[in-house]
Write an enzyme that holds these catalytic residues in place. Structure first.
Site, short mmCIF file in Angstrom:
data_model
loop_
_atom_site.label_atom_id
_atom_site.label_comp_id
_atom_site.label_asym_id
_atom_site.label_seq_id
_atom_site.Cartn_x
_atom_site.Cartn_y
_atom_site.Cartn_z
N LYS A 88 33.60 30.87 42.14
CA LYS A 88 32.93 32.11 42.52
C LYS A 88 33.97 33.23 42.66
CE LYS A 88 28.94 33.14 45.47
NZ LYS A 88 28.24 32.80 46.73
N VAL A 89 33.74 34.32 41.94
CA VAL A 89 34.73 35.40 41.84
C VAL A 89 34.06 36.73 42.16
CG1 VAL A 89 36.36 36.56 40.30
CG2 VAL A 89 35.91 34.11 40.00
#
Ligand code: G3P
Length: 220
Positions: A88-89
């Site tokens: 997750k970015v």
């Protein structure tokens, strides 16, 4: 529409999985902190524990770094933990560059903290596996978060982007139902709104009547 649960709480993930409707899990640094997990090794082990409960489902684990090299280092470490891990970015410039890098390496990503169609467009062009538009936080500032879901689904369908719309920051059952109507690929919710989908007073009264009538057919 896939159901993900938005929590790092193992008991809630287990309850949702046992219900038979769980397709994946999303976490974020606040949800991890809420579980009181401390230390890198404990955090990494917790992600593996989540993967082992949500067998076969994608599990989003968020990076903390905000520079390209740091995101890559953390993301590759997370991806190596378990095949179900999705990195997750956040939707920042360095994050978009990192998503492109991960996409070319075959590492699944979830671009988070998305609040506009423009941001969602960048996430898709970078090759994100998922994009997480935050509905509830837009509602919280008197903006209709569902309008953003509708916008993104339309844009993605128009251009045939593979990125999946993962509706996030969901507060209640109506968010879930509207996301399904709008064609979101995934809704990630706390446990309670998922359980609240079960509720209807006519179901309760109907079952009570059936059971009452059934008792009349019993012999002594
Ligand atoms: O985990 C991402 C998102 O679902 C969190 O939403 O607004 O409930 O913190 P929120």
């Amino acid at each position: 529409m896939k159901f993900f649960i938005d929590t790092a709480n193992l008991d809630q993930i287990r309850e949702a999985y046992d219900l038979g409707v769980l397709d994946g899990v999303t976490t974020n640094p606040s949800l991890m902190a809420k579980e009181g997990i401390k230390g890198k090794n404990n955090i990494l082990k917790h992600y593996v524990d989540i993967c082992n409960i949500a067998r076969g489902g994608d599990v989003s684990a968020e990076v903390i770094a905000t520079d390209f090299d740091g995101i890559i280092k953390e993301g590759e470490e997370l991806a190596e933990l378990h095949p179900q891990i999705v990195v997750k970015v956040p939707m920042i410039k360095e994050g978009v560059k990192a998503i492109r890098y991960f996409s070319q390496k075959g590492i699944k990503t979830n671009c988070t903290l998305v609040f506009s169609a423009g941001q969602a467009l960048l996430a898709a062009k970078a090759g994100a596996t998922y994009v997480s538009p935050f509905i509830g936080r837009l509602d919280d500032i008197s903006t209709d978060g569902l309008d953003l879901i509708e916008q993104i689904v339309h844009i993605y369908r128009t251009y045939g982007y593979d990125t999946q719309v993962l509706a996030a920051s969901i507060r209640h059952t109506l968010h879930i139902i509207k996301c399904a109507e709008l064609g979101a690929d995934v809704a990630t919710c706390p446990l309670q709104p998922i359980l609240d989908l079960l509720k209807h007073p006519l179901t309760d009264s109907g079952l009570a009547k059936f059971l009452a009538d059934a008792s009349k057919t019993k012999t002594k």
